[in-house]
Scaffold this motif. Structure first.
Motif: not given
Lengths: 147, 147, 147, 147, 147, 147, 147, 147
Positions: C48, C52-53, C59, C62-63
């Motif tokens: 985030d 942000p997704e 999400r 990506k994290s």
């Protein structure tokens, strides 16, 4: 090394691959050619085989990953790469492939017109040769693979 | 890994390196930054230290090789690379560095505006993150290097 | 090797890391400990920091990539890994780290209760030791790093 | 790379391997499939070929080592791995194989239902694709191995 | 890379090493220099430390092996090598070191007069630079290691 | 390489390690010594730290694995190994360490009496030197690490 | 290894390659031979296939790079190298190839007359054998490749 | 991996190799066997092909180097090694080969009687299996290579 594997990276909108392949075939060179998927639309849609994405960024990401299964494997197993820079698009993928080859120690030949030698100077610095018309690549392959 | 080495690759005509370095310093992050020589004229003339060349191609070649002594060594010894694509020039050297990192397995973060995500999709596919403002890179480094 | 780096992988919901670290400190062992980010919420939100997704899958993706910048680097630079399997969650990330260590040739110790030795048999087959209470890990480290 | 070797890792209690193999055969894809021994009882007893063990832990250990002779060799020589997570058992061996592939740089595709994407997020982060029905794997292989 | 290690290979009968070292010291460059044992008689007698040999071939072999403990280790741990070819002797050891560096991917600079560029062409092809007076090497090091 | 790390492998029933260490200290050599645990009883019992085994084979196996955490790490990080063969026991572990070093390319020196040169011929073939009294090792280290 | 690939490096002005190849053929040895381009004029002109150079240094550089595509690939894929030193020229390329093989761990045999063993002592130190007449190389290959 | 290459290292004075080879042939296993030269006298005289040595140490050294061309290449290219320890001689070469395999990550099986398990404990610690009669090796190979 009775047969050399040549990976043809870069531009997909002109017939340079066909010229090299036909030239090599005419001379009966001991080479096999590999390439990324060169159908632009198919390449962009590679990830759609899986659950489709609505977001453009992730659709591209997913397709690039699927294409990467192919390109990474083919680059890592080739003996020589030819990396073509044309006169359209950003072509960062071609420069990316050159960097990948450089790190692996795989010899590569750049193929492009004279007007872009300046911005390609770092790419040249690790290259083994710079060719202009595709026919020069065929001549290099003939020389390099001669018995 | 009490101190992480970060290599800052790419664009040399804006102050993104300073922004990241100052941001990291303000937070006292356990990081050291390395970069190519960012003085454009000095970089182009690196090879002139040796016997100067009259031919433009070979002058560039020679300078790129001298620069390569530095950049190759710094890339190979960094823990994380940040690769910046700006809005000018071809920037094939930045994409080349990304490919080099990918082949080495060195994690890299791309840093660029939204309007070029499409041509960077193959570069993204091997990246660990895409940041837009330099401040995001600082935040990522803060998170990644936290104790 | 006057100081050994120990990576503590796996379960983040019990105090096993603290037990090992305090045990090692009490004995003044020549070791440094490294871990993934163990704040669950922060770890899930690592991506985030960037744009942000909305989609949950991306999400997480990506994290996980951002966390990977840290974990991959720390695993690759450690001398010994301790991999903890608790009694909750799937813990595929712990088994993934074990496989990563095995491929790198990095020695690792598994840490878990007796009731899960069966499903961990392939993970054990490449491990150097299986410990049950964290205190055993401290004893092993004391023995291994003795002068 | 006229023939790609695909390693099928993970779940041994459903017919996903047969589905993929038959799908690939129907399309005449240039692929060869390799797998661990999928006969559960035979796999558990692999070590009994040697002097049998009375202790359960060491019997498992011995069998896992014998199985490792096969699986380690096949994983290290494959071009692509497909790693299947089903709805039973802990399946730490599958995640272990994924970590092993990640460290080697071998591209892998995860294959599993949607309800376990969360706990697999770290495994996804290094994967090249996530497929749900086995037919998607066949489609990916068709695309990736096309001439 | 706050301090670069430079290995000085080749000719031991002129003061080129001192020139480079003094030049670097005068500029306070962040470099450390390493060299083979440059005392010719001591180098030839290195193996005599062990049980002496009467046969000339084996005495040389034994001494070269002892010297190899030093040179191999120093070459493998250096960041940059400078390889000097003088006007005496065969100097195959210098060319051998260049080939060793090339295979490792270690950047090297050749240092020699203009009259031997022809027979060194294969050695140049993998080099990053060719310097003539030792002072040029100092200038290159200054440029490459600048902050 | 301002300080060389020397791994002392093999025989644990004579004082050869002390002789080398004292000799090096007397000369103030820039070396650090590492060894396996040389307390025979402690080494055999290394695995008892974990759940003890009743079966002799597995007790040995477990202890050897724990010792391996130490020895493998120290061998892989040393610059030079000295491998001592005495006149007792099978000493297959010493020959194993020599093979390990050979595969890694780590230079090693064998240390043993003249009466066993024949059975050590394959071990010699990859060694850099053969020393007889420990004092010779000190002399070699003095020569190799000289400034 | 049912067929061994032998790379024949070095001198191109005598018939040592033919002697070895004919000797091996007469004995029907399971070996394939590879060599650099041994036509001296063609080798010097290899770079002329591309845009010709007027400057002698760069013409040599360009040709050496093109030759390097071949020689680097063949050396890296051979099982054994034979490196010939004759009585003419500097032959630094032969010593370079020996160093390259040494760094890769590829076994090589030197082939040369007795009068140059002294300057080749560092090259010998990493070699597996020294042969004088080419017939000895054939005998070694016969022995090494026997079933 | 449609055909597995098995290297048979160690004892040359009993018929264990023949037993394994015949057992594998009887079952039509997809395996090829490789071995060192097992004719003891020929092996000791391997270096005599070159200029003979009068000194025993160097004759052995020379022969071991020639044998090493074969054994190193075959070990590095095998998929599995079987390492036999008999009841005669020091057999340090067998333990050396085990260490070499361990460092390469090549799976190996030890083959020996029960009375020497103690001194082989470090060799076992990195092995994948311990077999006693050669027939067990055949069974393991049958299991491991099954389709």
């Amino acid at each position: 090394m009775n047969n050399w594997t040549i990976y043809l990276s870069g531009e997909i909108h002109s017939d340079w691959r066909e010229q090299i392949e036909q030239g090599a075939e005419a001379l009966d060179l001991p080479v096999s050619f590999k390439s990324p998927v060169t159908d632009h639309a198919a390449s962009d849609a590679a990830g759609d085989i899986l659950q489709p994405e609505s977001d453009g960024f992730w659709r591209d990401h997913k397709s690039s990953k699927v294409n990467g299964i192919r390109t990474k494997t083919l680059i890592e197993s080739c003996d020589i790469a030819v990396i073509r820079f044309g006169d359209q698009y950003k072509q960062w993928n071609a420069a990316f492939d050159a960097g990948y080859c450089a790190a692996l120690g795989t010899p590569y030949i750049t193929l492009h017109a004279e007007d872009i030698i300046r911005p390609l100077k770092e790419v040249h610095a690790s290259a083994m040769a710079w060719a202009q018309p595709p026919a020069q690549v065929v001549e290099i392959l003939k020389y390099v693979t001669s018995v």
